[in-house]
Design a protein around this motif. Structure first.
Motif, PDB file in Angstrom:
ATOM      1  N   LYS A   1      43.057  44.539  45.974  1.00 52.29           N
ATOM      2  CA  LYS A   1      41.972  45.286  45.321  1.00 52.29           C
ATOM      3  C   LYS A   1      42.056  46.793  45.505  1.00 52.29           C
ATOM      4  CE  LYS A   1      40.293  41.438  43.882  1.00 52.29           C
ATOM      5  NZ  LYS A   1      40.919  40.970  42.662  1.00 52.29           N
ATOM      6  N   ASP A   2      43.299  47.337  45.457  1.00 49.71           N
ATOM      7  CA  ASP A   2      43.449  48.785  45.553  1.00 49.71           C
ATOM      8  C   ASP A   2      43.597  49.452  44.180  1.00 49.71           C
ATOM      9  OD1 ASP A   2      46.030  48.060  44.843  1.00 49.71           O
ATOM     10  OD2 ASP A   2      47.009  49.104  46.503  1.00 49.71           O
ATOM     11  N   GLY A   3      43.522  48.664  43.103  1.00 44.24           N
ATOM     12  CA  GLY A   3      43.610  49.222  41.761  1.00 44.24           C
ATOM     13  C   GLY A   3      45.012  49.255  41.190  1.00 44.24           C
ATOM     14  N   TYR A   4      45.990  48.790  41.946  1.00 46.24           N
ATOM     15  CA  TYR A   4      47.386  48.783  41.524  1.00 46.24           C
ATOM     16  C   TYR A   4      47.992  47.404  41.796  1.00 46.24           C
ATOM     17  CZ  TYR A   4      46.775  53.823  41.762  1.00 46.24           C
ATOM     18  OH  TYR A   4      46.304  55.087  41.585  1.00 46.24           O
TER      19      TYR A   4
ATOM     20  N   SER B   1      44.304  48.240  19.933  1.00 47.23           N
ATOM     21  CA  SER B   1      42.959  47.715  19.771  1.00 47.23           C
ATOM     22  C   SER B   1      42.045  48.447  20.735  1.00 47.23           C
ATOM     23  CB  SER B   1      42.973  46.215  20.079  1.00 47.23           C
ATOM     24  OG  SER B   1      41.678  45.737  20.310  1.00 47.23           O
ATOM     25  N   GLU B   2      40.783  48.524  20.353  1.00 45.70           N
ATOM     26  CA  GLU B   2      39.828  49.167  21.264  1.00 45.70           C
ATOM     27  C   GLU B   2      39.593  48.319  22.506  1.00 45.70           C
ATOM     28  OE1 GLU B   2      35.685  48.029  19.088  1.00 45.70           O
ATOM     29  OE2 GLU B   2      36.969  49.509  18.108  1.00 45.70           O
ATOM     30  N   ASP B   3      40.030  47.063  22.467  1.00 44.06           N
ATOM     31  CA  ASP B   3      39.899  46.174  23.626  1.00 44.06           C
ATOM     32  C   ASP B   3      41.056  46.324  24.612  1.00 44.06           C
ATOM     33  OD1 ASP B   3      37.579  45.041  22.543  1.00 44.06           O
ATOM     34  OD2 ASP B   3      38.742  43.573  21.403  1.00 44.06           O
ATOM     35  N   ASP B   4      42.068  47.131  24.281  1.00 45.78           N
ATOM     36  CA  ASP B   4      43.260  47.241  25.126  1.00 45.78           C
ATOM     37  C   ASP B   4      42.937  47.633  26.563  1.00 45.78           C
ATOM     38  OD1 ASP B   4      44.882  46.431  23.080  1.00 45.78           O
ATOM     39  OD2 ASP B   4      45.699  48.419  22.657  1.00 45.78           O
ATOM     40  N   ASP B   5      42.029  48.576  26.756  1.00 40.34           N
ATOM     41  CA  ASP B   5      41.685  48.988  28.119  1.00 40.34           C
ATOM     42  C   ASP B   5      41.070  47.837  28.906  1.00 40.34           C
ATOM     43  OD1 ASP B   5      42.705  51.548  28.122  1.00 40.34           O
ATOM     44  OD2 ASP B   5      40.828  52.484  27.497  1.00 40.34           O
TER      45      ASP B   5
ATOM     46  N   ILE C   1      43.984  45.431  29.749  1.00 38.39           N
ATOM     47  CA  ILE C   1      44.803  46.004  30.824  1.00 38.39           C
ATOM     48  C   ILE C   1      44.053  45.931  32.153  1.00 38.39           C
ATOM     49  CG2 ILE C   1      45.717  48.198  31.697  1.00 38.39           C
ATOM     50  CD1 ILE C   1      46.674  48.716  28.765  1.00 38.39           C
ATOM     51  N   GLY C   2      42.765  46.240  32.139  1.00 37.96           N
ATOM     52  CA  GLY C   2      41.970  46.138  33.349  1.00 37.96           C
ATOM     53  C   GLY C   2      41.941  44.723  33.892  1.00 37.96           C
ATOM     54  N   THR C   3      41.857  43.748  33.001  1.00 43.83           N
ATOM     55  CA  THR C   3      41.872  42.349  33.417  1.00 43.83           C
ATOM     56  C   THR C   3      43.215  41.979  34.020  1.00 43.83           C
ATOM     57  OG1 THR C   3      40.238  41.757  31.742  1.00 43.83           O
ATOM     58  CG2 THR C   3      41.592  39.970  32.614  1.00 43.83           C
TER      59      THR C   3
ATOM     60  N   ASP D   1      56.715  54.711  40.831  1.00 47.37           N
ATOM     61  CA  ASP D   1      56.059  54.974  42.108  1.00 47.37           C
ATOM     62  C   ASP D   1      55.925  53.722  42.974  1.00 47.37           C
ATOM     63  OD1 ASP D   1      54.084  53.626  40.720  1.00 47.37           O
ATOM     64  OD2 ASP D   1      52.536  55.158  41.019  1.00 47.37           O
ATOM     65  N   GLY D   2      56.520  52.628  42.534  1.00 47.36           N
ATOM     66  CA  GLY D   2      56.501  51.409  43.333  1.00 47.36           C
ATOM     67  C   GLY D   2      55.275  50.545  43.158  1.00 47.36           C
ATOM     68  N   LYS D   3      54.457  50.875  42.176  1.00 46.58           N
ATOM     69  CA  LYS D   3      53.280  50.061  41.881  1.00 46.58           C
ATOM     70  C   LYS D   3      52.964  50.191  40.392  1.00 46.58           C
ATOM     71  CE  LYS D   3      50.496  53.848  43.569  1.00 46.58           C
ATOM     72  NZ  LYS D   3      49.828  54.379  44.716  1.00 46.58           N
ATOM     73  N   ILE D   4      52.361  49.151  39.845  1.00 50.40           N
ATOM     74  CA  ILE D   4      52.009  49.148  38.429  1.00 50.40           C
ATOM     75  C   ILE D   4      50.548  49.563  38.303  1.00 50.40           C
ATOM     76  CG2 ILE D   4      51.707  47.710  36.372  1.00 50.40           C
ATOM     77  CD1 ILE D   4      54.047  45.981  37.444  1.00 50.40           C
ATOM     78  N   SER D   5      50.333  50.604  37.508  1.00 48.17           N
ATOM     79  CA  SER D   5      48.988  51.127  37.284  1.00 48.17           C
ATOM     80  C   SER D   5      48.555  50.818  35.847  1.00 48.17           C
ATOM     81  CB  SER D   5      48.981  52.647  37.484  1.00 48.17           C
ATOM     82  OG  SER D   5      49.766  53.257  36.470  1.00 48.17           O
ATOM     83  N   ARG D   6      47.326  51.143  35.541  1.00 49.17           N
ATOM     84  CA  ARG D   6      46.834  51.004  34.163  1.00 49.17           C
ATOM     85  C   ARG D   6      47.693  51.844  33.214  1.00 49.17           C
ATOM     86  NH1 ARG D   6      41.147  49.311  33.601  1.00 49.17           N
ATOM     87  NH2 ARG D   6      40.475  48.573  35.647  1.00 49.17           N
ATOM     88  N   ASP D   7      48.052  53.054  33.641  1.00 47.15           N
ATOM     89  CA  ASP D   7      48.887  53.914  32.795  1.00 47.15           C
ATOM     90  C   ASP D   7      50.260  53.299  32.549  1.00 47.15           C
ATOM     91  OD1 ASP D   7      46.879  55.815  32.526  1.00 47.15           O
ATOM     92  OD2 ASP D   7      47.616  57.040  34.192  1.00 47.15           O
TER      93      ASP D   7
END
Length: 167
Positions: free
Chosen positions: A67-70, A49-53, A56-58, A31-37
């Motif tokens: 700061k649009d989340g992507y 690991s339970e720390d993966d999220d 990834i968020g970091t 989709d032209g942007k990298i998301s958490r998924d």
């Protein structure tokens, strides 16, 4: 201008993008942007690991200048240009390479330090790229490897046309 007071530099359309192939590998849904998924899919199969999220968020927050989340391509390029500047000031033996070394480690399923035909085929399928056996063999040749030994980290950079080391 971003809320942080920084501005992304405009892309020169005539300038070829050396990082686009790497961006496309991570942008799983195209989709032209990298998301958490996208990052979860990219790192699937690595140690879970339970720390993966949180990790990834970091990763997203460090690169997400607007700061649009992507992470859009310009943001990706900006972060990697900073990383490559650091890598270029180090020798490869001192750990230069950053994100691309992580890409290599994810793709190297057996951890032998080389991407075999099977490693490349598996990753290409997982990433949603249709690649025939002949395509994989051509990639290995392009990376300077052979069918028996596969390709090294430097070979992957050749395949992706990413130059992280100053000539």
């Amino acid at each position: 201008m971003c809320p942080t007071g920084t501005a992304l530099r405009p892309r020169d359309a005539a300038k070829p993008s050396r990082l686009k192939p790497a961006f496309d590998v991570i942008d799983a849904d195209r989709d032209g942007k990298i998301s958490r998924d996208d990052l979860r899919a990219f790192y699937a199969g690595r140690r879970a690991s339970e720390d993966d999220d949180d990790v990834i968020g970091t990763m997203i927050s460090v690169a997400d200048f607007n700061k649009d989340g992507y992470v859009e391509y310009d943001e990706f390029e900006r972060v990697l240009d900073l990383e490559y500047g650091k890598a270029n000031s180090k020798s490869k033996s001192n750990g230069g390479g950053g994100l691309m070394e992580d890409v290599f480690k994810v793709m190297d399923k057996d951890g032998d330090g080389r991407l075999s035909h099977g490693d490349l085929k598996s990753y290409m399928n997982c990433a949603g790229f249709a690649a025939t056996d002949d395509d994989i063999k051509a990639m290995i040749r392009l990376g300077g490897g052979d069918e028996n030994d596969g390709v090294s980290f430097d070979g992957l950079l050749k395949i992706l046309a990413v130059d992280t080391v100053a000539s």
